[in-house]
Design a protein around this motif. Structure first.
Motif, mmCIF file in Angstrom:
data_model
loop_
_atom_site.group_PDB
_atom_site.id
_atom_site.type_symbol
_atom_site.label_atom_id
_atom_site.label_comp_id
_atom_site.label_asym_id
_atom_site.label_seq_id
_atom_site.Cartn_x
_atom_site.Cartn_y
_atom_site.Cartn_z
ATOM 1 N N ARG A 18 -5.066 8.908 4.722
ATOM 2 C CA ARG A 18 -3.687 8.950 4.234
ATOM 3 C C ARG A 18 -3.348 7.643 3.512
ATOM 4 N NH1 ARG A 18 0.941 9.898 8.585
ATOM 5 N NH2 ARG A 18 -0.334 11.765 8.888
ATOM 6 N N PHE A 19 -3.780 6.533 4.076
ATOM 7 C CA PHE A 19 -3.522 5.247 3.428
ATOM 8 C C PHE A 19 -4.198 5.178 2.066
ATOM 9 C CE2 PHE A 19 -5.109 0.954 2.506
ATOM 10 C CZ PHE A 19 -3.887 0.308 2.310
ATOM 11 N N LEU A 20 -5.447 5.644 1.988
ATOM 12 C CA LEU A 20 -6.163 5.629 0.716
ATOM 13 C C LEU A 20 -5.451 6.488 -0.314
ATOM 14 C CD1 LEU A 20 -8.601 4.813 -0.983
ATOM 15 C CD2 LEU A 20 -9.879 6.713 0.043
ATOM 16 N N GLY A 21 -4.932 7.631 0.115
ATOM 17 C CA GLY A 21 -4.181 8.485 -0.800
ATOM 18 C C GLY A 21 -2.948 7.781 -1.336
ATOM 19 N N GLY A 22 -2.248 7.068 -0.454
ATOM 20 C CA GLY A 22 -1.078 6.310 -0.895
ATOM 21 C C GLY A 22 -1.440 5.198 -1.861
ATOM 22 N N LEU A 23 -2.576 4.598 -1.649
ATOM 23 C CA LEU A 23 -3.041 3.536 -2.529
ATOM 24 C C LEU A 23 -3.340 4.088 -3.924
ATOM 25 C CD1 LEU A 23 -3.623 0.481 -2.080
ATOM 26 C CD2 LEU A 23 -6.022 1.092 -1.784
ATOM 27 N N ARG A 24 -3.944 5.263 -3.967
ATOM 28 C CA ARG A 24 -4.259 5.896 -5.256
ATOM 29 C C ARG A 24 -2.969 6.252 -6.008
ATOM 30 N NH1 ARG A 24 -7.230 6.362 -8.391
ATOM 31 N NH2 ARG A 24 -7.756 8.550 -8.596
ATOM 32 N N THR A 25 -1.933 6.617 -5.254
ATOM 33 C CA THR A 25 -0.646 6.930 -5.887
ATOM 34 C C THR A 25 0.008 5.664 -6.434
ATOM 35 O OG1 THR A 25 -0.313 8.817 -4.402
ATOM 36 C CG2 THR A 25 1.646 7.913 -5.496
ATOM 37 N N ALA A 26 -0.078 4.570 -5.645
ATOM 38 C CA ALA A 26 0.545 3.313 -6.062
ATOM 39 C C ALA A 26 -0.174 2.672 -7.237
ATOM 40 C CB ALA A 26 0.577 2.346 -4.881
ATOM 41 N N TYR A 27 -1.496 2.847 -7.292
ATOM 42 C CA TYR A 27 -2.290 2.241 -8.362
ATOM 43 C C TYR A 27 -3.187 3.310 -8.992
ATOM 44 C CZ TYR A 27 -0.975 -1.870 -5.612
ATOM 45 O OH TYR A 27 -0.275 -2.823 -4.910
ATOM 46 N N PRO A 28 -2.598 4.236 -9.766
ATOM 47 C CA PRO A 28 -3.384 5.351 -10.318
ATOM 48 C C PRO A 28 -4.472 4.901 -11.281
ATOM 49 C CG PRO A 28 -1.179 5.269 -11.293
ATOM 50 C CD PRO A 28 -1.178 4.298 -10.161
ATOM 51 N N TRP A 29 -4.396 3.674 -11.770
ATOM 52 C CA TRP A 29 -5.395 3.162 -12.712
ATOM 53 C C TRP A 29 -6.643 2.646 -12.009
ATOM 54 C CZ3 TRP A 29 -6.048 -2.000 -11.624
ATOM 55 C CH2 TRP A 29 -4.986 -2.640 -10.959
ATOM 56 N N LEU A 30 -6.600 2.537 -10.675
ATOM 57 C CA LEU A 30 -7.776 2.100 -9.929
ATOM 58 C C LEU A 30 -8.775 3.249 -9.822
ATOM 59 C CD1 LEU A 30 -6.495 0.055 -6.830
ATOM 60 C CD2 LEU A 30 -7.806 -0.823 -8.762
ATOM 61 N N PRO A 31 -10.025 3.074 -10.223
ATOM 62 C CA PRO A 31 -11.031 4.112 -9.974
ATOM 63 C C PRO A 31 -11.134 4.393 -8.473
ATOM 64 C CG PRO A 31 -11.883 2.424 -11.453
ATOM 65 C CD PRO A 31 -10.573 1.911 -10.928
ATOM 66 N N VAL A 32 -11.518 5.617 -8.133
ATOM 67 C CA VAL A 32 -11.571 6.014 -6.727
ATOM 68 C C VAL A 32 -12.450 5.069 -5.914
ATOM 69 C CG1 VAL A 32 -12.280 7.828 -5.117
ATOM 70 C CG2 VAL A 32 -11.116 8.441 -7.240
ATOM 71 N N SER A 33 -13.618 4.722 -6.448
ATOM 72 C CA SER A 33 -14.539 3.872 -5.687
ATOM 73 C C SER A 33 -13.961 2.481 -5.460
ATOM 74 C CB SER A 33 -15.881 3.760 -6.415
ATOM 75 O OG SER A 33 -15.726 3.166 -7.698
ATOM 76 N N LEU A 34 -13.223 1.956 -6.439
ATOM 77 C CA LEU A 34 -12.629 0.638 -6.292
ATOM 78 C C LEU A 34 -11.455 0.672 -5.316
ATOM 79 C CD1 LEU A 34 -12.612 -2.310 -7.121
ATOM 80 C CD2 LEU A 34 -11.184 -1.703 -9.091
ATOM 81 N N ALA A 35 -10.655 1.726 -5.393
ATOM 82 C CA ALA A 35 -9.547 1.872 -4.451
ATOM 83 C C ALA A 35 -10.071 1.949 -3.009
ATOM 84 C CB ALA A 35 -8.730 3.119 -4.787
ATOM 85 N N LYS A 36 -11.153 2.703 -2.824
ATOM 86 C CA LYS A 36 -11.724 2.814 -1.477
ATOM 87 C C LYS A 36 -12.299 1.476 -1.020
ATOM 88 C CE LYS A 36 -14.759 5.616 1.407
ATOM 89 N NZ LYS A 36 -15.675 6.775 1.484
ATOM 90 N N HIS A 37 -12.928 0.755 -1.926
ATOM 91 C CA HIS A 37 -13.468 -0.566 -1.582
ATOM 92 C C HIS A 37 -12.350 -1.493 -1.114
ATOM 93 C CE1 HIS A 37 -15.515 -4.403 -1.869
ATOM 94 N NE2 HIS A 37 -14.633 -4.793 -2.777
ATOM 95 N N TYR A 38 -11.260 -1.564 -1.872
ATOM 96 C CA TYR A 38 -10.142 -2.419 -1.483
ATOM 97 C C TYR A 38 -9.538 -1.960 -0.153
ATOM 98 C CZ TYR A 38 -10.024 -4.617 -6.137
ATOM 99 O OH TYR A 38 -10.323 -5.322 -7.282
ATOM 100 N N ALA A 39 -9.381 -0.645 0.002
ATOM 101 C CA ALA A 39 -8.783 -0.120 1.228
ATOM 102 C C ALA A 39 -9.640 -0.449 2.440
ATOM 103 C CB ALA A 39 -8.592 1.395 1.105
ATOM 104 N N ARG A 40 -10.944 -0.316 2.300
ATOM 105 C CA ARG A 40 -11.851 -0.558 3.424
ATOM 106 C C ARG A 40 -11.904 -2.031 3.824
ATOM 107 N NH1 ARG A 40 -12.231 2.921 6.989
ATOM 108 N NH2 ARG A 40 -13.345 4.856 6.569
ATOM 109 N N LEU A 41 -11.858 -2.924 2.863
ATOM 110 C CA LEU A 41 -11.981 -4.337 3.198
ATOM 111 C C LEU A 41 -10.646 -4.995 3.521
ATOM 112 C CD1 LEU A 41 -14.843 -3.833 2.016
ATOM 113 C CD2 LEU A 41 -14.746 -6.186 1.142
ATOM 114 N N TYR A 42 -9.577 -4.563 2.840
ATOM 115 C CA TYR A 42 -8.316 -5.302 2.938
ATOM 116 C C TYR A 42 -7.165 -4.507 3.526
ATOM 117 C CZ TYR A 42 -11.235 -7.962 -0.205
ATOM 118 O OH TYR A 42 -12.305 -8.638 -0.744
ATOM 119 N N GLY A 43 -7.306 -3.191 3.638
ATOM 120 C CA GLY A 43 -6.236 -2.397 4.227
ATOM 121 C C GLY A 43 -4.918 -2.646 3.530
ATOM 122 N N THR A 44 -3.875 -2.890 4.310
ATOM 123 C CA THR A 44 -2.543 -3.088 3.738
ATOM 124 C C THR A 44 -2.410 -4.425 3.008
ATOM 125 O OG1 THR A 44 -1.757 -3.931 5.873
ATOM 126 C CG2 THR A 44 -1.425 -1.587 5.418
#
Length: 504
Positions: free
Chosen positions: A404-430
């Motif tokens: 759910r958090f990753l989905g919200g991140l993709r909505t907030a930053y739609p220009w982030l590629p999926v793999s990069l958004a997941k990388h940021y989410a996994r390492l840095y969370g909120t």
């Protein structure tokens, strides 16, 4: 002469135990300084098997207290940092030549029930002839057991504890060696020296905590000049990294004929992490490397079970760590206890020295609580336990729901590629919002060093997480080093060197 700064607690060692104790103490209202002679997690704490687990094999050595504590902690940690810790299913093919099926079933029954499991699914039996998990396994193995444990980014776990300690008022000093400590006037006078600048500083501490891991006896004897009643036993554990050779998200746990078990885990998307060995070690912890005999051993164990046969050419990376285990005089290195022991040197009227022997990643938080309980008589106004319900930085995801958090991140930053958004989410969370800042496009993230690796992230790590060198960033803060070619790595090393030179 300048008077030394006075603090309640001086912690030596920036591994998971030292960072955990510093965080816990700062949250109880103590003034804390932590000194690490190298980078955070540069020793044992970044060289583990990357698991938060109860330790299924420890049941065989009757370590029931340790296993129960670790199983309880598994879910506590999962709730506290769901961005860097997540559930993983492990498939254990049964080999009738090794442990009998009834013994494995009994161990897994205890594993499911000993720690009050709540969130993770329980054990099930698999028919390897029909289950998809059996596809990569040799046809001689027809039955398997599947159970749950958790994956963790071990080095980031250390950094997040240090971050939380700093946010709660602690001072965290990396590349700062504790060169001497002596008792004087009811306190410890501790002298530190910065490894790069040579700057020396003196501290006055009401208590000294020795969480130096493999160097624990060095701190007791050579730094503090105290006679140790206990000893640490160094056991070397090595891992290899190869391209992932099976489909699915599951990990595997296989038994070898010498009764050791080897983990084969998905790693960094398209890789596999395989380990570990257990070998007595007597050299300098700084010098430890995976030996060719260990690499051959791990390959042989894997090839016994899998259709896809590995060769030495498949190994793209290897690493080795020294586990600082409490010396319980066990003959077999695998049987040496993974439990932790404290030694409290607290002579009447003198400042205490608390030394930590042993421990494992999974139990670091509980170890930290127990350490502060040992020091409670010296700090009667210290507040009580608090970390069990607290999030680590970036881990305050709603309902601990990473997807759910990753989905919200993709909505907030739609220009982030999926793999990069997941990388940021996994390492840095909120904390991702602080990393991205005002960026509105990939171009705003700066220079691209490699896959999902931009200048903004590297700058963020140097600005907020004590990273100085390329290795700090490529190996411990992230695993980008596994995905860069030689040219990309050299370019990034130049960037780091330039930044360090500007910092002076």
């Amino acid at each position: 002469m300048t008077e030394p700064d006075t603090v309640d607690l001086f912690v030596v060692g920036g591994g998971v135990n030292g960072a955990g104790i510093a965080r816990d103490a700062a949250g109880r209202g103590l003034s804390v300084v932590l000194a690490e002679k190298d980078d955070l997690a540069q020793g044992t704490s970044s060289r583990s098997g990357k698991l938060v687990h109860g330790g299924l094999r420890y049941l065989e050595y009757y370590e029931f207290r340790l296993v129960r504590e670790a199983l309880i902690e598994r879910e506590v940690l999962l709730n506290s940092a769901p961005h860097i810790i997540w559930p993983m299913r492990f498939v254990l093919p049964h080999s009738p030549d090794d442990r009998p099926a009834w013994l494995v079933r009994l161990g897994l029954f205890l594993y499911d029930h000993l720690g009050g499991r709540k969130r993770l699914p329980g054990t099930r039996t698999l028919n390897l002839r029909t289950a998809p998990e059996g596809a990569p396994i040799e046809s001689a193995f027809t039955k398997a057991f599947e159970y749950s444990d958790c994956w963790v980014d071990d080095a980031r776990l250390v950094v997040l504890n240090a971050l939380d300690a700093r946010e709660r008022g602690a001072r965290v000093m990396t590349r700062t060696a504790c060169v001497s400590a002596r008792r004087e006037g009811g306190a410890w006078l501790v002298e530190t020296r910065h490894g790069r600048t040579g700057v020396r500083q003196t501290w006055r501490a009401r208590a000294l905590v020795n969480a130096a891991g493999p160097w624990v006896n060095d701190v007791i004897g050579h730094v503090a000049g105290v006679n140790a009643a206990r000893a640490v036993r160094l056991v070397k554990g090595s891992h290899i990294v190869v391209p992932k050779f099976w489909e699915g998200r599951q990990a595997y746990l296989v038994q070898n004929t010498d009764k050791r078990v080897i983990f084969i885990n998905p790693y960094e998307g398209d890789l596999a992490l395989i380990g570990t060995t257990d070998i007595p070690y007597s050299g300098r912890p700084e010098d430890v490397v995976a030996g060719e005999d260990e690499i051959a051993y791990l390959i042989k164990v894997v090839n016994r079970y899998f259709k896809r046969k590995l060769t030495r050419d498949d190994v793209i990376h290897s690493f080795s760590g020294v586990r600082p285990l409490y010396d319980d005089n066990a003959d077999n290195p695998s049987a040496v206890t993974r439990d932790y022991i404290f030694e409290l040197d607290a002579r009447a009227g003198e400042a205490p020295l608390l030394s930590v022997f042993g421990g494992k990643i999974t139990t670091f938080r509980k170890l930290s609580e127990h350490a502060l309980e040992k020091l409670k008589p010296f700090f009667p106004a210290m507040r009580g336990n608090w970390t069990a319900a607290a999030h680590l930085p970036g881990g305050d995801l709603a309902d601990a729901d990473f997807d759910r958090f990753l989905g919200g991140l993709r909505t907030a930053y739609p220009w982030l590629p999926v793999s990069l958004a997941k990388h940021y989410a996994r390492l840095y969370g909120t904390r991702t919002a602080a990393l991205v800042g005002r960026a509105k496009s990939l171009a705003d993230l700066g220079r691209r060093f490699g896959p999902d690796f931009y200048e903004r992230e590297a700058a963020f790590l140097t600005e907020t997480e004590w990273a100085e060198t390329a290795e700090d960033i490529l190996v411990r803060r992230t695993k980008h080093g596994l995905h860069l070619d030689d040219e990309e790595r050299a370019a990034f090393e130049d960037w780091c060197a330039g930044r360090l030179a500007k910092a002076g």
